[in-house]
Design an enzyme around this catalytic site. Sequence first.
Site, PDB file in Angstrom:
ATOM      1  CE  LYS A  17      -4.323  -1.891   0.757  1.00  0.00           C
ATOM      2  NZ  LYS A  17      -5.697  -1.818   0.983  1.00  0.00           N
ATOM      3  CE  LYS A  47      -5.747  -8.506  -2.184  1.00  0.00           C
ATOM      4  NZ  LYS A  47      -7.000  -8.359  -1.532  1.00  0.00           N
ATOM      5  CE  LYS A  60     -13.355  -3.983  -0.049  1.00  0.00           C
ATOM      6  NZ  LYS A  60     -12.117  -3.567   0.552  1.00  0.00           N
TER       7      LYS A  60
HETATM    8  P1  ATP Z   1      -8.604  -3.206  -0.498  1.00  0.00           P
HETATM    9  O1  ATP Z   1      -7.450  -3.129  -1.433  1.00  0.00           O
HETATM   10  O2  ATP Z   1      -9.632  -2.155  -0.700  1.00  0.00           O
HETATM   11  O3  ATP Z   1      -8.181  -3.364   0.946  1.00  0.00           O
HETATM   12  P2  ATP Z   1      -9.411  -6.050  -0.802  1.00  0.00           P
HETATM   13  O4  ATP Z   1     -10.027  -6.571  -2.058  1.00  0.00           O
HETATM   14  O5  ATP Z   1      -8.070  -6.574  -0.398  1.00  0.00           O
HETATM   15  O6  ATP Z   1      -9.433  -4.467  -0.919  1.00  0.00           O
HETATM   16  P3  ATP Z   1     -10.407  -6.354   1.860  1.00  0.00           P
HETATM   17  O7  ATP Z   1     -11.416  -5.496   2.499  1.00  0.00           O
HETATM   18  O8  ATP Z   1      -8.979  -6.099   2.213  1.00  0.00           O
HETATM   19  O9  ATP Z   1     -10.474  -6.310   0.303  1.00  0.00           O
HETATM   20  O10 ATP Z   1     -10.743  -7.863   2.096  1.00  0.00           O
HETATM   21  C1  ATP Z   1     -11.936  -8.361   2.647  1.00  0.00           C
HETATM   22  C2  ATP Z   1     -11.878  -9.873   2.712  1.00  0.00           C
HETATM   23  O11 ATP Z   1     -11.886 -10.405   1.379  1.00  0.00           O
HETATM   24  C3  ATP Z   1     -10.608 -10.408   3.370  1.00  0.00           C
HETATM   25  O12 ATP Z   1     -10.954 -11.566   4.137  1.00  0.00           O
HETATM   26  C4  ATP Z   1      -9.752 -10.773   2.235  1.00  0.00           C
HETATM   27  O13 ATP Z   1      -8.802 -11.767   2.559  1.00  0.00           O
HETATM   28  C5  ATP Z   1     -10.770 -11.275   1.214  1.00  0.00           C
HETATM   29  N1  ATP Z   1     -10.267 -11.094  -0.146  1.00  0.00           N
HETATM   30  C6  ATP Z   1      -9.904  -9.923  -0.719  1.00  0.00           C
HETATM   31  N2  ATP Z   1      -9.492 -10.120  -1.976  1.00  0.00           N
HETATM   32  C7  ATP Z   1      -9.598 -11.452  -2.213  1.00  0.00           C
HETATM   33  C8  ATP Z   1      -9.301 -12.290  -3.345  1.00  0.00           C
HETATM   34  N3  ATP Z   1      -8.833 -11.779  -4.456  1.00  0.00           N
HETATM   35  N4  ATP Z   1      -9.533 -13.609  -3.240  1.00  0.00           N
HETATM   36  C9  ATP Z   1     -10.022 -14.139  -2.091  1.00  0.00           C
HETATM   37  N5  ATP Z   1     -10.306 -13.410  -0.988  1.00  0.00           N
HETATM   38  C10 ATP Z   1     -10.101 -12.089  -1.031  1.00  0.00           C
END
Ligand code: ATP
Length: 333
Positions: A116, A198, A201
Amino acid sequence: MKKSNKPVLLSGISPSGNLTIGNYIGALKNWVKMQKEYDCLFVLVDMHAITVRQEPQALRSRCLSFIAQYLACGIDPKKSTLFVQSHVKAHTELTWILGCYTYMGELNRMTQFKDKSKKHPTNINAGLYVYPVLMAADILLYQTDIVPIGDDQRQHLEITRDIAIRFNNLYGKAFKIPEPYFPKIGARIMSLLEPAHKMDKSDNNADNYIALLDEPPTIINKIRAAVTDSGTEIKMSEVKPGISNLIAIYSALSEKSLQEIEEAYIDKNYMTFKKNLGEMIVEKLRPIQDEYQRLMKNKDYIYKILKQGAQEATRRAEETLKRVYEKVGFILP
Ligand code: ATP
Ligand code: LTN
């Protein structure tokens, strides 16, 4: 005091970007299933979200939208406690205390902080640095047994355990030591155009992910444009990350095994597979999207759920916080 004798489960998602099928497969889908067997707490971690700059009005409406999406996915407020992190003050209070038992050397190793920081080089703030301590507080406040998370959160769960063990060793048992739970398939759904990364979002390019609220034609087009590898075989392989990711998405959403899918597509081409996958995702998301639209017309209901959730979470969190204050030697008010 707990609601029941069931083991405690806690998990969180931050209100940044758009909820994706990665979040659904890696987190939400499992939360819904686990509600029966566990005493569940699901938290929208808005204080984690502001470690990256957010536009206040957009953050506020996204928080409401995420809660509606949780409910639409099947989180049942009668079974589980659903709440917003900033509504329960004990989270920041415990963060301070735990911060005094966390070493900079440990935080320096966190790969999410490094990633980040690279992504937001002009805003490497102290909140981003202590992010894992706030996450540890989220978990430890509720004497949590199990934390369902995607693979990217493995390191954060480890540091949570280390902090809890350190504190317990110093003062006697204050915290339950939580265990992580990773989904068997889909713990790391990859980006559609860059399958080495990965699915995220908060990705600037929306073509890298399928959002839970994407319109059907958008879903079909994004899957059609997803990167596949050279060759024609629809088969899981380490050297074919693009098609392997699509097969994993198919498997996680359809509940069919990877092998069943490979067998069903043994003599089919990528185009047919992608067309079927796109249509299947549309069908899976349709009831969620319909329910979401219904809920968003009744915001009072959503606020009511959040109020109840905050009350229940506060009651439980305060018990742990009081115990911690006593242990460190504070005079109780
Ligand atoms: P950001 O970059 O906004 O933090 P993010 O996609 O990593 O977004 P989080 O809020 O950090 O989302 O994650 C929420 C949940 O979703 C966590 O348990 C995380 O491990 C899971 N998760 C996020 N991205 C993935 C992915 N690509 N595959 C499987 N699980 C995921
Ligand atoms: N850091 C997590 C979100 C999160 C979380 C939690 C997950 C914050 N607090 C407590 C599980 C338990 C992420 O997915 N980025």
